[in-house]
Design a protein around this motif. Structure first.
Motif, short mmCIF file in Angstrom:
data_model
loop_
_atom_site.label_atom_id
_atom_site.label_comp_id
_atom_site.label_asym_id
_atom_site.label_seq_id
_atom_site.Cartn_x
_atom_site.Cartn_y
_atom_site.Cartn_z
N LEU A 32 0.85 -1.21 0.00
CA LEU A 32 0.00 0.00 0.00
C LEU A 32 0.88 1.25 0.00
O LEU A 32 1.93 1.27 0.65
CB LEU A 32 -0.89 0.03 1.25
N GLN A 33 0.40 2.27 -0.71
CA GLN A 33 1.05 3.58 -0.69
C GLN A 33 2.55 3.52 -0.97
O GLN A 33 3.35 4.10 -0.24
CB GLN A 33 0.78 4.26 0.65
N GLY A 34 2.89 2.80 -1.99
CA GLY A 34 4.30 2.69 -2.37
C GLY A 34 4.56 3.29 -3.75
O GLY A 34 3.80 4.13 -4.23
N ASP A 35 5.63 2.83 -4.37
CA ASP A 35 6.07 3.40 -5.65
C ASP A 35 5.10 3.14 -6.79
O ASP A 35 4.97 3.98 -7.69
CB ASP A 35 7.44 2.82 -6.02
N GLU A 36 4.44 1.99 -6.79
CA GLU A 36 3.50 1.69 -7.89
C GLU A 36 2.37 2.71 -7.90
O GLU A 36 1.99 3.22 -8.95
CB GLU A 36 2.92 0.27 -7.75
N THR A 37 1.80 2.96 -6.72
CA THR A 37 0.69 3.91 -6.63
C THR A 37 1.17 5.31 -7.01
O THR A 37 0.49 6.02 -7.76
CB THR A 37 0.10 3.90 -5.20
N LYS A 38 2.33 5.68 -6.49
CA LYS A 38 2.87 7.01 -6.80
C LYS A 38 3.06 7.16 -8.31
O LYS A 38 2.71 8.18 -8.90
CB LYS A 38 4.21 7.17 -6.07
N ASP A 238 -2.99 -3.36 -7.70
CA ASP A 238 -3.85 -2.72 -8.70
C ASP A 238 -3.15 -1.57 -9.42
O ASP A 238 -3.31 -1.39 -10.62
CB ASP A 238 -5.15 -2.24 -8.04
N ALA A 239 -2.37 -0.80 -8.66
CA ALA A 239 -1.64 0.31 -9.30
C ALA A 239 -0.70 -0.24 -10.37
O ALA A 239 -0.59 0.33 -11.47
CB ALA A 239 -0.87 1.11 -8.24
N ALA A 240 -0.05 -1.35 -10.07
CA ALA A 240 0.89 -1.95 -11.04
C ALA A 240 0.16 -2.42 -12.29
O ALA A 240 0.63 -2.23 -13.42
CB ALA A 240 1.64 -3.11 -10.37
N VAL A 241 -1.02 -3.02 -12.09
CA VAL A 241 -1.82 -3.49 -13.23
C VAL A 241 -2.33 -2.30 -14.04
O VAL A 241 -2.28 -2.29 -15.28
CB VAL A 241 -3.01 -4.35 -12.73
N LEU A 242 -2.80 -1.27 -13.34
CA LEU A 242 -3.38 -0.11 -14.03
C LEU A 242 -2.34 0.66 -14.83
O LEU A 242 -2.66 1.25 -15.87
CB LEU A 242 -4.07 0.81 -13.01
N ARG A 243 -1.09 0.64 -14.39
CA ARG A 243 -0.03 1.29 -15.17
C ARG A 243 0.09 0.63 -16.54
O ARG A 243 0.31 1.29 -17.55
CB ARG A 243 1.31 1.19 -14.44
N ILE A 244 -0.06 -0.68 -16.57
CA ILE A 244 -0.02 -1.41 -17.85
C ILE A 244 -1.27 -1.10 -18.68
O ILE A 244 -1.19 -0.77 -19.86
CB ILE A 244 0.10 -2.93 -17.61
N LYS A 245 -2.43 -1.17 -18.02
CA LYS A 245 -3.69 -0.93 -18.74
C LYS A 245 -3.73 0.47 -19.36
O LYS A 245 -4.29 0.66 -20.45
CB LYS A 245 -4.86 -1.08 -17.78
N LEU A 246 -3.15 1.42 -18.66
CA LEU A 246 -3.17 2.81 -19.15
C LEU A 246 -2.45 2.93 -20.50
O LEU A 246 -2.88 3.67 -21.38
CB LEU A 246 -2.54 3.74 -18.11
#
Ligand code: PLP
Length: 375
Positions: A32-38, A238-246
């Motif tokens: 949570l609240q790490g580099d992927e989200t940032k 989810d942040a990691a997945v969404l970076r790809i989806k974007l």
């Protein structure tokens, strides 16, 4: 069966990339609240074209937190009114009532299906603080008139962009057209996570900071609580997945637009009405709604012929049991009620094949209505 939205096929397209990203998160031991989200917040703000993006747990929270933050900032207070389209998904209304604000339902237009800007001005009272427009079905729900009304009456323009990621108006993306916008990454949206996720975008630094604190128990500094907040965070997974989806969002939206082009060109059954076509810049086709007086009969026929459909939505918010006390059964909204009685969403996604699209069209064109109609 041709699926309305084949999430398995969609996910398989880039499964290796998702798995690698998830493995990276597992290896990091940080969830949570790490580099992927940032990094996702940075990428998404850039994509939408705003200064700030705050990742949250889901779209409903994103909507709720915008209004809650405006209350904490003294911009809105209990009992203030928010204008909202009457034909939206329930989440938009819930976010308003959960904040002790009053949703003022305004009819959409029949041809465009979005907030009727001609009616907005009549709905404004001294208590009106904002307009929450909803880009429903992926269709742009903003125009110069709406921007002008917000400007003249000093109203906050908020966007529910849960269904329209990638849509543009005057070269700007929805989500950057007003003061703040809520986004949902529910798995079935145009950009979907593998669970619930959402975000707020805005150019207002104070609003973004307030939302960030509210979403983290009301805390700006660890164990110091400025607000009585909530827990609404996006997972690193989810942040990691969404970076790809974007990365694939624009391409996927273009495939939706190609399918829509085929539908507009080939659905010719006079018993079926298609919504007025917008230029592609103004529609990312989250759904492809069609309208029909004998909607339920058509839906059964399509199911028998192997075409899955869904109604968005069978009951409008003002007719829901949970809002009986708010609106009773007296409130009459004929355009909204007609949309809910006649709407049917047909298969729409980036992965509907040319063959499947042809089958959907053939079945639609073959339908003759009830015997009553056929005579
Ligand atoms: C999906 C949706 C929401 C809510 O998003 P969740 O992530 O499911 O909470 C809000 N408004 C609209 C118009 C939606 O379609």
């Amino acid at each position: 069966m041709i699926k309305l939205y084949d999430l398995q096929r969609i996910t398989h397209e880039h499964a290796d990339e998702y798995k690698a990203a998830m493995a990276r998160v597992i290896d990091s031991g940080w969830f949570l609240q790490g580099d992927e989200t940032k990094q996702f917040e940075h990428d998404y703000a850039r994509y939408i074209g705003t200064q700030h993006c705050v990742a949250v747990a889901n779209g409903l929270d994103a909507l709720y937190l915008i209004l809650r933050a405006y209350k904490e900032m003294g911009v809105m207070a209990d009992g203030d009114e928010i204008i909202v389209p009457a034909n939206t998904y329930i989440a938009t209304i819930l976010a308003i009532t959960r904040n002790n604000l009053k949703p003022v339902l305004v009819e959409p237009t029949w041809h465009h299906l979005e907030l009727d800007t001609d009616r907005v001005e009549q709905a404004i009272t001294p208590r009106t603080r904002g307009i929450m427009t909803v880009h429903l079905y992926g269709r742009l729900a903003c125009n110069e008139q709406l921007l002008d009304i917000c400007h003249r009456h000093h109203l906050k323009l908020m966007e529910d962009n849960a269904q329209a990621q990638g849509c543009t108006f005057n070269g700007k993306r929805t989500g950057s057209l007003g003061d703040a916008a809520a986004h949902s990454f529910y798995p079935g949206k145009n950009i979907g996570a593998m669970g619930d996720a959402g975000a707020v975008t805005t150019d207002n630094a104070e609003l973004a900071a307030t939302i960030r604190a509210l979403a983290n128990y009301g805390s700006e500094r660890k164990y110091v609580f400025k607000y009585a907040g909530i827990n609404s965070r996006m997972s690193e997974m989810d942040a990691a997945v969404l970076r790809i989806k974007l990365k694939y969002l624009d391409h996927d939206n273009a495939r939706r637009q190609q399918l829509a082009d085929f539908y507009y060109g080939h659905i010719s059954n006079p018993l079926i009405t298609l919504p007025e076509r917008l230029p592609d810049a103004h529609n990312v086709y989250h759904q492809f709604p069609i309208f029909c007086k004998e909607r339920d009969h058509l839906q059964t026929f399509l199911a028998q012929q192997g075409v899955q459909t869904l109604i968005h939505y069978p009951i409008p918010p003002h007719k829901q049991q949970c809002y009986y006390e708010a609106w009773g059964h007296e409130l009459s909204l004929p355009v909204t009620e007609r949309i809910h009685a006649e709407e049917l969403s047909i298969p729409m996604s980036p992965v509907v094949s040319a063959d499947e699209a042809q089958q959907v069209v053939d079945v639609l064109n073959k339908w003759q209505g009830t015997s009553q109609n056929a005579i």
